[in-house]
Design a protein around this motif. Sequence first.
Motif, short mmCIF file in Angstrom:
data_model
loop_
_atom_site.label_atom_id
_atom_site.label_comp_id
_atom_site.label_asym_id
_atom_site.label_seq_id
_atom_site.Cartn_x
_atom_site.Cartn_y
_atom_site.Cartn_z
N ALA A 256 -12.48 -5.71 -7.28
CA ALA A 256 -12.31 -6.10 -5.88
C ALA A 256 -11.21 -5.28 -5.21
O ALA A 256 -11.33 -4.90 -4.04
N GLY A 257 -10.15 -5.00 -5.95
CA GLY A 257 -9.08 -4.17 -5.39
C GLY A 257 -9.56 -2.76 -5.10
O GLY A 257 -9.23 -2.19 -4.05
N LEU A 258 -10.34 -2.19 -6.02
CA LEU A 258 -10.87 -0.84 -5.81
C LEU A 258 -11.84 -0.82 -4.63
O LEU A 258 -11.81 0.09 -3.81
N GLN A 259 -12.68 -1.85 -4.55
CA GLN A 259 -13.66 -1.92 -3.47
C GLN A 259 -12.97 -2.01 -2.10
O GLN A 259 -13.42 -1.39 -1.13
N GLY A 260 -11.89 -2.77 -2.02
CA GLY A 260 -11.21 -2.93 -0.75
C GLY A 260 -10.32 -1.77 -0.36
O GLY A 260 -9.94 -1.64 0.81
N SER A 261 -9.97 -0.90 -1.32
CA SER A 261 -9.00 0.16 -1.05
C SER A 261 -9.60 1.56 -1.05
O SER A 261 -9.10 2.44 -0.33
N MET A 262 -10.63 1.79 -1.85
CA MET A 262 -11.05 3.16 -2.13
C MET A 262 -11.52 3.90 -0.89
O MET A 262 -11.13 5.05 -0.65
N MET A 263 -12.37 3.27 -0.07
CA MET A 263 -12.93 3.98 1.07
C MET A 263 -11.86 4.33 2.10
O MET A 263 -11.86 5.44 2.66
N TYR A 264 -10.94 3.40 2.34
CA TYR A 264 -9.85 3.69 3.28
C TYR A 264 -8.94 4.79 2.72
O TYR A 264 -8.43 5.63 3.46
N TYR A 265 -8.75 4.79 1.40
CA TYR A 265 -7.95 5.84 0.75
C TYR A 265 -8.60 7.20 0.90
O TYR A 265 -7.95 8.20 1.27
N THR A 418 -2.01 -0.93 -0.36
CA THR A 418 -2.79 0.21 0.12
C THR A 418 -2.35 0.64 1.51
O THR A 418 -2.17 1.83 1.79
N ALA A 419 -2.20 -0.36 2.40
CA ALA A 419 -1.78 -0.05 3.77
C ALA A 419 -0.41 0.62 3.80
O ALA A 419 -0.17 1.55 4.58
N LEU A 420 0.50 0.17 2.93
CA LEU A 420 1.85 0.73 2.89
C LEU A 420 1.83 2.19 2.45
O LEU A 420 2.44 3.06 3.09
N PHE A 421 1.11 2.49 1.37
CA PHE A 421 1.16 3.85 0.81
C PHE A 421 0.25 4.83 1.56
O PHE A 421 0.32 6.04 1.30
N LEU A 422 -0.59 4.32 2.46
CA LEU A 422 -1.37 5.22 3.31
C LEU A 422 -0.70 5.44 4.67
O LEU A 422 -1.19 6.23 5.48
N SER A 423 0.40 4.75 4.91
CA SER A 423 1.10 4.85 6.19
C SER A 423 2.28 5.81 6.08
O SER A 423 2.61 6.33 5.01
N ASP A 424 2.95 6.01 7.20
CA ASP A 424 4.15 6.87 7.23
C ASP A 424 5.36 6.16 6.65
O ASP A 424 6.41 6.79 6.46
N ARG A 425 5.24 4.85 6.37
CA ARG A 425 6.37 4.08 5.85
C ARG A 425 6.39 4.01 4.33
O ARG A 425 7.14 3.22 3.75
N ALA A 426 5.56 4.79 3.65
CA ALA A 426 5.48 4.73 2.19
C ALA A 426 6.82 5.10 1.56
O ALA A 426 7.47 6.07 1.99
N PRO A 427 7.28 4.34 0.54
CA PRO A 427 8.56 4.64 -0.10
C PRO A 427 8.58 6.01 -0.77
O PRO A 427 9.64 6.64 -0.87
N PHE A 428 7.43 6.47 -1.25
CA PHE A 428 7.32 7.82 -1.80
C PHE A 428 5.89 8.29 -1.58
O PHE A 428 4.97 7.50 -1.33
#
Length: 473
Positions: A256-265, A418-428
């Motif tokens: 479920a995590g992969l399904q919800g994140s992969m396409m946006y990634y 997913t939203a955090l690490f795809l945004s400009d606010r990602a810690p790394f």
Amino acid sequence: MEKKSGVSHLFITIFVHCFSTSMVAPAITDVTMSAVCPGRDECSLAIYLSGFQQAIIGLGTLVMMPLVGNLSDKYGRKALLTVPITLSIIPLAILAYSRSRNFFYAYYVLRTLTAMVCEGSIHCLSLAYVADNVPPGRRASVFGIFSGIVSGAFVCGTISARFISTSAAFQAATAGSIISAVYMRIFLPESVRDEDLYTPILSSKAEISASCEESTKKLQVFKRLPSIDDMVHLLKSSPTFSQAAIVAFLSNLADAGLQGSMMYYLKAKFHFNKNQFADLMVIAGIAGTISQLIMMPVLAPTVGEARLLSFGLLFGCVHMFLYSVAWSSWVPYAAAVFSILSVFSHPCLRTIVSKQVASNEQVFSLVLPFSVLHFGTSCLPIAWLTDLFLFQGKAQGCISGICSFANLVSPLAFSPLTALFLSDRAPFNFPGFSIMCIGFVSMTAFIQSIMIRVAPPLPVSSQRVSNCNSVVA
């Protein structure tokens, strides 16, 4: 012959339904992004909306799956299967009419509400239908064929989506879903009959008092009502069942995590659109179809469901890790090929669960003589025996409920990541970090699957339940 015919009609129904719904799968991300954040390839709001919808659906199906499985034991698989197949038509029809912002939100709300009943229940009821009509020794192969048919429908649907417009895809999907529902109502025979379900556990004998019979009947009526106690009882029924439940939770948490994140990634990192998503799904679907229609029927009887389950989860981990570190747009296509083995996990898990559920006849032929020998004919052992009558629908519904709980937890954990690490606010700078975390969850499921020791299935008795009473006399 009737049972074989019933399974064939079920396969046709599921193929047409899955073909229709998979036609729109590659376009959903683009439709969501264009309605919520037009002109952008990264949108945290779209990710949160998808995650919220997934969590609400998971919460609804957590409640509905055990209920649906239990009601199908009482009223029949066909009657309950009609409800989700019919409801699934409504959201498709909305986007077939228009995909503007207002219509999208109408689709979003109705899709959330209907999926609380539809999501997972069609698969659950279909598996219970197959288990009703196929002997235990052949279930692994038939479950694999069923999953292969689903994968085949998925491949055909996504190939169609690759070559038609988004509006045509939703229109064709709506028409196909209607055809599937009509075909099922006309041709699919019922597999569970009331007279079989309401047959008294023990026939009238001089050795058994009327009060015991009344107590047993009351317990039977009570056990038809789904509750948390039913699920707890199922989990305690065997160590294998409880281990399978843990694997089901972890693997579905990862899926479920992969399904919800992969396409946006993939859209944010490589600017994928409907056509690239369709290509990716076709590769995964073809690999899964070959695996389940050709490889699994051959490997399941020789290797065993437990080992195939572990193999599937292991390659699922590799599949996710490759996505997370993709350095070029061709890497996701290479990762999709690992579906040829990762798809083993779900049908093998369902087969292991189905073999832990004994039929009424098996329980009485094996347990009743021992019970009478040690306890006599008091009401206590009869009530205890009543608890052993676990129908396939209840067992599959319990596992589906656990999977639904995983679908509830997964977006709450992984959508913000997913939203955090795809945004400009990602810690790394690691856009695939959330998918790597999902891969570690899948690895945990793999480790747990290695610990499963499948108990040998109960031998099928040649006597009927009524004959078991002769042992008492």
